[in-house]
Design a protein around this motif. Structure first.
Motif, PDB file in Angstrom:
ATOM      1  N   GLY A 182     -31.008  39.275 -17.189  1.00 25.83           N
ATOM      2  CA  GLY A 182     -32.213  39.203 -16.377  1.00 25.83           C
ATOM      3  C   GLY A 182     -33.420  39.817 -17.059  1.00 25.83           C
ATOM      4  N   ASN A 183     -34.614  39.493 -16.533  1.00 24.27           N
ATOM      5  CA  ASN A 183     -35.889  39.993 -17.058  1.00 24.27           C
ATOM      6  C   ASN A 183     -36.030  39.772 -18.563  1.00 24.27           C
ATOM      7  N   PRO A 184     -35.829  38.538 -19.029  1.00 21.38           N
ATOM      8  CA  PRO A 184     -35.951  38.301 -20.471  1.00 21.38           C
ATOM      9  C   PRO A 184     -37.395  38.381 -20.940  1.00 21.38           C
ATOM     10  N   PHE A 185     -37.583  38.888 -22.143  1.00 19.28           N
ATOM     11  CA  PHE A 185     -38.894  39.026 -22.761  1.00 19.28           C
ATOM     12  C   PHE A 185     -38.734  38.626 -24.217  1.00 19.28           C
ATOM     13  N   ARG A 186     -39.306  37.483 -24.612  1.00 19.72           N
ATOM     14  CA  ARG A 186     -39.143  36.952 -25.964  1.00 19.72           C
ATOM     15  C   ARG A 186     -40.393  37.248 -26.793  1.00 19.72           C
ATOM     16  N   ILE A 187     -40.185  37.813 -27.979  1.00 13.98           N
ATOM     17  CA  ILE A 187     -41.279  38.156 -28.887  1.00 13.98           C
ATOM     18  C   ILE A 187     -41.058  37.419 -30.204  1.00 13.98           C
ATOM     19  N   ALA A 188     -42.048  36.654 -30.636  1.00 14.84           N
ATOM     20  CA  ALA A 188     -41.961  35.926 -31.909  1.00 14.84           C
ATOM     21  C   ALA A 188     -42.208  36.898 -33.054  1.00 14.84           C
ATOM     22  N   CYS A 189     -41.239  37.006 -33.971  1.00 12.57           N
ATOM     23  CA  CYS A 189     -41.348  37.951 -35.083  1.00 12.57           C
ATOM     24  C   CYS A 189     -41.541  37.275 -36.427  1.00 12.57           C
ATOM     25  N   CYS A 190     -40.708  36.292 -36.752  1.00  9.37           N
ATOM     26  CA  CYS A 190     -40.758  35.688 -38.076  1.00  9.37           C
ATOM     27  C   CYS A 190     -40.382  34.217 -37.947  1.00  9.37           C
ATOM     28  N   GLU A 191     -41.341  33.336 -38.163  1.00  7.92           N
ATOM     29  CA  GLU A 191     -41.071  31.909 -38.051  1.00  7.92           C
ATOM     30  C   GLU A 191     -40.107  31.462 -39.151  1.00  7.92           C
ATOM     31  N   ASN A 192     -39.118  30.681 -38.760  1.00  2.90           N
ATOM     32  CA  ASN A 192     -38.094  30.200 -39.690  1.00  2.90           C
ATOM     33  C   ASN A 192     -37.410  31.359 -40.409  1.00  2.90           C
ATOM     34  N   GLY A 193     -37.126  32.428 -39.654  1.00  4.01           N
ATOM     35  CA  GLY A 193     -36.479  33.587 -40.244  1.00  4.01           C
ATOM     36  C   GLY A 193     -35.226  33.969 -39.492  1.00  4.01           C
ATOM     37  N   ARG A 194     -34.443  34.826 -40.110  1.00  2.00           N
ATOM     38  CA  ARG A 194     -33.245  35.329 -39.456  1.00  2.00           C
ATOM     39  C   ARG A 194     -33.250  36.844 -39.517  1.00  2.00           C
ATOM     40  N   CYS A 195     -32.794  37.440 -38.452  1.00  3.96           N
ATOM     41  CA  CYS A 195     -32.809  38.895 -38.332  1.00  3.96           C
ATOM     42  C   CYS A 195     -31.554  39.466 -38.979  1.00  3.96           C
ATOM     43  N   SER A 196     -31.733  40.442 -39.847  1.00  6.36           N
ATOM     44  CA  SER A 196     -30.590  41.064 -40.502  1.00  6.36           C
ATOM     45  C   SER A 196     -30.392  42.510 -40.063  1.00  6.36           C
ATOM     46  N   HIS A 197     -31.308  43.028 -39.246  1.00  5.59           N
ATOM     47  CA  HIS A 197     -31.161  44.390 -38.730  1.00  5.59           C
ATOM     48  C   HIS A 197     -31.968  44.511 -37.449  1.00  5.59           C
ATOM     49  N   LEU A 198     -31.380  45.169 -36.455  1.00 11.80           N
ATOM     50  CA  LEU A 198     -32.030  45.367 -35.161  1.00 11.80           C
ATOM     51  C   LEU A 198     -31.519  46.686 -34.596  1.00 11.80           C
ATOM     52  N   GLU A 199     -32.408  47.656 -34.394  1.00 13.57           N
ATOM     53  CA  GLU A 199     -31.963  48.991 -34.004  1.00 13.57           C
ATOM     54  C   GLU A 199     -33.017  49.677 -33.136  1.00 13.57           C
ATOM     55  N   TRP A 200     -32.608  50.112 -31.941  1.00 12.16           N
ATOM     56  CA  TRP A 200     -33.507  50.858 -31.057  1.00 12.16           C
ATOM     57  C   TRP A 200     -33.762  52.248 -31.625  1.00 12.16           C
ATOM     58  N   SER A 201     -34.944  52.768 -31.389  1.00 12.56           N
ATOM     59  CA  SER A 201     -35.269  54.136 -31.793  1.00 12.56           C
ATOM     60  C   SER A 201     -34.517  55.120 -30.890  1.00 12.56           C
TER      61      SER A 201
END
Length: 200
Positions: free
Chosen positions: A66-85
Motif C-alpha cells: 500500500g501507499n506506493p511512491f515511485r521515483i525515477a532514478c536512472c532511465e534504462n538502468g538497473r539498481c545494484s545497491h539499495l540501503e536505508w540510512s
C-alpha cells in the motif's frame, strides 16, 4: 524479489511471514526478470516501509504494497545497491545504466519528498562495495579494478565545494584567456589605426 508468475518476464516483491510461513506478493511488475542481476529491496529501520527497485525507478511502499511512491532514478538502468540510512530518512542507491555498463551512479534519495542527490559517478571493472558510514553521515565506496583498488569516503555534512571549484576552473581556463585574446585583438586594431593615421 522473484518472477511474479511462472512465465512472467517481470519480477515481483514478495513478503514472507516467518510466524505462519505464508508468502504474499506486495508489488507486481517490479523489474525485468530476464536480466542477469536481480532487482533490489530493503526494509527501513522501523519496519513500516520498503524500498525496491524497478526498471530504473525506486518504489517506496508499505509491507502490504500500500501507499506506493515511485521515483525515477536512472532511465534504462538497473539498481545494484539499495540501503536505508540508520535514521530511516534517506536511501543510498547505486544505478548502472545500460548505456554505460561500467559506470556506477551513486546517490541519496530523500524518502520524505523523493528528492534525489547524485553524489558521484565512478567507473569499475570487477566489483565494488557501497555502504553507509559514520552513523549515516558518510558514504563509503570501494571499487575493485584490475591491479588496483579505489576508495571514496563522502562526508554528507560537509558543504560541497564542487561548484565553486568548477566556476574558478571555468574562469581560469576559458574566461581569462578569452578576455586576454579579445584585449590583444582590440589593441592590435588600435595600433594599426594609429599607424595608418601617422602615415596619412
Amino acid at each position: 524479489m522473484a518472477p511474479d508468475g511462472r512465465q512472467s518476464p517481470t519480477n515481483g516483491l514478495y513478503i514472507a511471514n516467518l510466524h505462519d510461513s505464508t508468502v504474499s506478493i506486495a508489488v507486481t511488475d517490479a523489474g525485468d526478470a530476464r536480466r542477469d542481476w536481480p532487482e533490489r529491496s530493503d526494509w527501513n529501520p522501523s519496519g513500516d516501509r520498503i524500498a525496491c527497485s524497478s526498471f530504473g525507478d525506486i518504489i517506496l511502499c508499505d509491507p502490504d504494497g500500500g501507499n506506493p511512491f515511485r521515483i525515477a532514478c536512472c532511465e534504462n538502468g538497473r539498481c545494484s545497491h539499495l540501503e536505508w540510512s540508520p535514521d530511516g530518512r534517506d536511501i543510498l542507491y547505486d544505478f548502472i545504466s545500460s548505456e554505460s555498463p561500467r559506470l556506477a551512479h551513486v546517490g541519496i534519495l530523500h524518502a520524505s519528498d523523493g528528492a534525489l542527490d547524485e553524489i558521484f559517478a565512478a567507473s569499475f571493472q570487477n566489483s565494488y562495495l557501497l555502504s553507509w558510514a559514520g552513523e549515516g553521515t558518510r558514504v563509503a565506496y570501494l571499487i575493485e579494478n584490475r591491479g588496483y583498488d579505489n576508495g571514496f569516503v563522502v562526508d554528507l555534512e560537509r558543504p560541497s565545494r564542487s561548484r565553486p571549484s568548477i566556476m574558478i576552473s571555468y574562469i581560469l581556463f576559458f574566461v581569462l584567456p578569452a578576455g586576454c585574446i579579445a584585449w590583444w585583438h582590440m589593441r592590435s586594431e588600435n595600433d594599426q589605426e594609429t599607424a595608418k593615421e601617422e602615415v596619412r
